[in-house]
Design a protein around this motif. Structure first.
Motif, PDB file in Angstrom:
ATOM      1  N   VAL A   8      42.480  41.314  44.717  1.00 49.77           N
ATOM      2  CA  VAL A   8      42.564  42.242  43.587  1.00 49.77           C
ATOM      3  C   VAL A   8      41.200  42.873  43.343  1.00 49.77           C
ATOM      4  O   VAL A   8      41.091  44.084  43.131  1.00 49.77           O
ATOM      5  N   GLY A   9      40.158  42.058  43.389  1.00 44.95           N
ATOM      6  CA  GLY A   9      38.809  42.563  43.158  1.00 44.95           C
ATOM      7  C   GLY A   9      38.397  43.656  44.127  1.00 44.95           C
ATOM      8  O   GLY A   9      37.650  44.562  43.768  1.00 44.95           O
ATOM      9  N   GLY A  10      38.890  43.596  45.348  1.00 48.89           N
ATOM     10  CA  GLY A  10      38.547  44.592  46.352  1.00 48.89           C
ATOM     11  C   GLY A  10      39.548  45.725  46.478  1.00 48.89           C
ATOM     12  O   GLY A  10      39.377  46.605  47.321  1.00 48.89           O
ATOM     13  N   HIS A  11      40.579  45.721  45.637  1.00 46.83           N
ATOM     14  CA  HIS A  11      41.646  46.715  45.750  1.00 46.83           C
ATOM     15  C   HIS A  11      41.363  47.930  44.868  1.00 46.83           C
ATOM     16  O   HIS A  11      40.936  47.788  43.724  1.00 46.83           O
ATOM     17  N   GLU A  12      41.596  49.102  45.405  1.00 44.58           N
ATOM     18  CA  GLU A  12      41.438  50.346  44.650  1.00 44.58           C
ATOM     19  C   GLU A  12      42.800  50.746  44.082  1.00 44.58           C
ATOM     20  O   GLU A  12      43.591  51.429  44.743  1.00 44.58           O
ATOM     21  N   PHE A  13      43.093  50.290  42.880  1.00 39.00           N
ATOM     22  CA  PHE A  13      44.371  50.598  42.256  1.00 39.00           C
ATOM     23  C   PHE A  13      44.549  52.098  42.051  1.00 39.00           C
ATOM     24  O   PHE A  13      43.620  52.799  41.656  1.00 39.00           O
ATOM     25  N   LEU A  14      45.749  52.565  42.341  1.00 44.53           N
ATOM     26  CA  LEU A  14      46.191  53.949  42.115  1.00 44.53           C
ATOM     27  C   LEU A  14      45.324  54.984  42.829  1.00 44.53           C
ATOM     28  O   LEU A  14      45.181  56.115  42.360  1.00 44.53           O
ATOM     29  N   GLN A  15      44.759  54.611  43.966  1.00 49.83           N
ATOM     30  CA  GLN A  15      43.864  55.514  44.683  1.00 49.83           C
ATOM     31  C   GLN A  15      44.537  56.836  45.034  1.00 49.83           C
ATOM     32  O   GLN A  15      43.919  57.890  44.958  1.00 49.83           O
ATOM     33  N   GLN A  16      45.824  56.799  45.392  1.00 52.35           N
ATOM     34  CA  GLN A  16      46.521  58.038  45.741  1.00 52.35           C
ATOM     35  C   GLN A  16      46.565  58.995  44.547  1.00 52.35           C
ATOM     36  O   GLN A  16      46.474  60.209  44.719  1.00 52.35           O
ATOM     37  N   MET A  17      46.697  58.445  43.360  1.00 54.50           N
ATOM     38  CA  MET A  17      46.717  59.290  42.168  1.00 54.50           C
ATOM     39  C   MET A  17      45.338  59.875  41.897  1.00 54.50           C
ATOM     40  O   MET A  17      45.222  61.034  41.492  1.00 54.50           O
ATOM     41  N   TYR A  18      44.291  59.093  42.127  1.00 58.20           N
ATOM     42  CA  TYR A  18      42.932  59.618  41.978  1.00 58.20           C
ATOM     43  C   TYR A  18      42.671  60.729  42.988  1.00 58.20           C
ATOM     44  O   TYR A  18      41.957  61.695  42.699  1.00 58.20           O
ATOM     45  N   ASP A  19      43.257  60.603  44.180  1.00 57.98           N
ATOM     46  CA  ASP A  19      43.036  61.584  45.242  1.00 57.98           C
ATOM     47  C   ASP A  19      43.813  62.881  45.021  1.00 57.98           C
ATOM     48  O   ASP A  19      43.538  63.873  45.692  1.00 57.98           O
ATOM     49  N   ASP A  20      44.765  62.883  44.109  1.00 52.79           N
ATOM     50  CA  ASP A  20      45.610  64.053  43.847  1.00 52.79           C
ATOM     51  C   ASP A  20      45.197  64.672  42.514  1.00 52.79           C
ATOM     52  O   ASP A  20      45.325  64.051  41.457  1.00 52.79           O
ATOM     53  N   ASP A  29      42.884  56.292  34.941  1.00 51.18           N
ATOM     54  CA  ASP A  29      42.036  55.156  34.546  1.00 51.18           C
ATOM     55  C   ASP A  29      42.786  54.204  33.622  1.00 51.18           C
ATOM     56  O   ASP A  29      42.655  52.982  33.734  1.00 51.18           O
ATOM     57  N   GLN A  30      43.572  54.762  32.726  1.00 45.62           N
ATOM     58  CA  GLN A  30      44.350  53.931  31.806  1.00 45.62           C
ATOM     59  C   GLN A  30      45.424  53.146  32.562  1.00 45.62           C
ATOM     60  O   GLN A  30      45.686  51.979  32.248  1.00 45.62           O
ATOM     61  N   GLY A  31      46.038  53.773  33.558  1.00 46.57           N
ATOM     62  CA  GLY A  31      47.018  53.078  34.388  1.00 46.57           C
ATOM     63  C   GLY A  31      46.379  51.951  35.177  1.00 46.57           C
ATOM     64  O   GLY A  31      46.924  50.851  35.281  1.00 46.57           O
ATOM     65  N   LYS A  32      45.208  52.215  35.711  1.00 43.01           N
ATOM     66  CA  LYS A  32      44.467  51.176  36.444  1.00 43.01           C
ATOM     67  C   LYS A  32      44.157  50.009  35.505  1.00 43.01           C
ATOM     68  O   LYS A  32      44.293  48.844  35.890  1.00 43.01           O
ATOM     69  N   ALA A  33      43.776  50.316  34.272  1.00 45.21           N
ATOM     70  CA  ALA A  33      43.468  49.266  33.292  1.00 45.21           C
ATOM     71  C   ALA A  33      44.709  48.422  32.992  1.00 45.21           C
ATOM     72  O   ALA A  33      44.607  47.197  32.825  1.00 45.21           O
ATOM     73  N   ILE A  34      45.873  49.043  32.935  1.00 43.66           N
ATOM     74  CA  ILE A  34      47.123  48.304  32.715  1.00 43.66           C
ATOM     75  C   ILE A  34      47.333  47.309  33.846  1.00 43.66           C
ATOM     76  O   ILE A  34      47.665  46.142  33.621  1.00 43.66           O
ATOM     77  N   LEU A  35      47.149  47.759  35.070  1.00 42.79           N
ATOM     78  CA  LEU A  35      47.349  46.884  36.223  1.00 42.79           C
ATOM     79  C   LEU A  35      46.334  45.747  36.254  1.00 42.79           C
ATOM     80  O   LEU A  35      46.678  44.608  36.576  1.00 42.79           O
ATOM     81  N   LEU A  36      45.106  46.029  35.886  1.00 38.59           N
ATOM     82  CA  LEU A  36      44.093  44.971  35.836  1.00 38.59           C
ATOM     83  C   LEU A  36      44.401  43.963  34.734  1.00 38.59           C
ATOM     84  O   LEU A  36      44.214  42.749  34.924  1.00 38.59           O
ATOM     85  N   ARG A  37      44.899  44.452  33.597  1.00 42.53           N
ATOM     86  CA  ARG A  37      45.303  43.523  32.527  1.00 42.53           C
ATOM     87  C   ARG A  37      46.465  42.645  32.988  1.00 42.53           C
ATOM     88  O   ARG A  37      46.526  41.462  32.661  1.00 42.53           O
ATOM     89  N   GLU A  84      56.582  55.947  42.814  1.00 41.18           N
ATOM     90  CA  GLU A  84      56.535  55.074  43.998  1.00 41.18           C
ATOM     91  C   GLU A  84      55.170  54.420  44.146  1.00 41.18           C
ATOM     92  O   GLU A  84      55.077  53.232  44.468  1.00 41.18           O
ATOM     93  N   TRP A  85      54.117  55.189  43.929  1.00 46.49           N
ATOM     94  CA  TRP A  85      52.770  54.633  44.044  1.00 46.49           C
ATOM     95  C   TRP A  85      52.552  53.521  43.018  1.00 46.49           C
ATOM     96  O   TRP A  85      51.972  52.484  43.339  1.00 46.49           O
ATOM     97  N   ILE A  86      52.997  53.750  41.791  1.00 50.10           N
ATOM     98  CA  ILE A  86      52.834  52.734  40.747  1.00 50.10           C
ATOM     99  C   ILE A  86      53.646  51.487  41.094  1.00 50.10           C
ATOM    100  O   ILE A  86      53.157  50.363  40.986  1.00 50.10           O
ATOM    101  N   CYS A  87      54.871  51.683  41.526  1.00 49.46           N
ATOM    102  CA  CYS A  87      55.713  50.544  41.923  1.00 49.46           C
ATOM    103  C   CYS A  87      55.081  49.779  43.078  1.00 49.46           C
ATOM    104  O   CYS A  87      55.132  48.537  43.106  1.00 49.46           O
ATOM    105  N   ASP A  88      54.471  50.493  44.016  1.00 57.64           N
ATOM    106  CA  ASP A  88      53.768  49.828  45.121  1.00 57.64           C
ATOM    107  C   ASP A  88      52.644  48.934  44.593  1.00 57.64           C
ATOM    108  O   ASP A  88      52.413  47.842  45.134  1.00 57.64           O
ATOM    109  N   GLU A  89      51.968  49.384  43.549  1.00 57.09           N
ATOM    110  CA  GLU A  89      50.888  48.579  42.978  1.00 57.09           C
ATOM    111  C   GLU A  89      51.446  47.312  42.320  1.00 57.09           C
ATOM    112  O   GLU A  89      50.855  46.240  42.444  1.00 57.09           O
TER     113      GLU A  89
END
Length: 113
Positions: A8-20, A29-37, A84-89
């Motif tokens: 988890v520490g090395g994973h870039e959550f929602l990277q595809q969304m950041y790239d788009d 960023d808020q979505g990433k925070a949800i996943l980290l929580r 789909e990206w969120i579900c993948d996370e």
């Protein structure tokens, strides 16, 4: 509480969304925070079965349901590809914590997006 799981520490959550550019970084960023929580909750509560895991992922899914408003306000939305990206996370998180038999649809069963 810092995340102790190295995957988890090395994973870039929602990277595809950041790239788009359709998805505003400040909302992603808020979505990433949800996943980290969610990861923090799993590490603290240490669910022992799928029902316990699904209870935690359901809470995170509810947070994403609320986040949809922020996406819309920023001229975006959680559309098919983002869904789909969120579900993948969520699947990544479940698998990383040993729940390889978790069902993708169950992990985000209460989603409005």
């Amino acid at each position: 509480m810092p995340i102790t799981n190295q995957q988890v520490g090395g994973h870039e959550f929602l990277q595809q969304m950041y790239d788009d550019s359709y998805f505003p970084d400040h909302v992603v960023d808020q979505g990433k925070a949800i996943l980290l929580r969610l990861c923090e909750c799993i590490e603290v509560e240490r669910p022992t079965d799928l029902a316990s895991l699904y209870a935690l992922t359901q809470a995170a899914t509810e947070e994403f349901n609320l986040l949809e408003r922020d996406f819309v306000a920023a001229g975006s939305e959680i559309e098919t590809v983002a869904r789909e990206w969120i579900c993948d996370e969520f699947c990544f998180v479940a698998s990383t914590y040993g729940f390889t038999d978790a069902e993708a649809e169950e992990l985000t069963a209460g989603r409005d997006w």
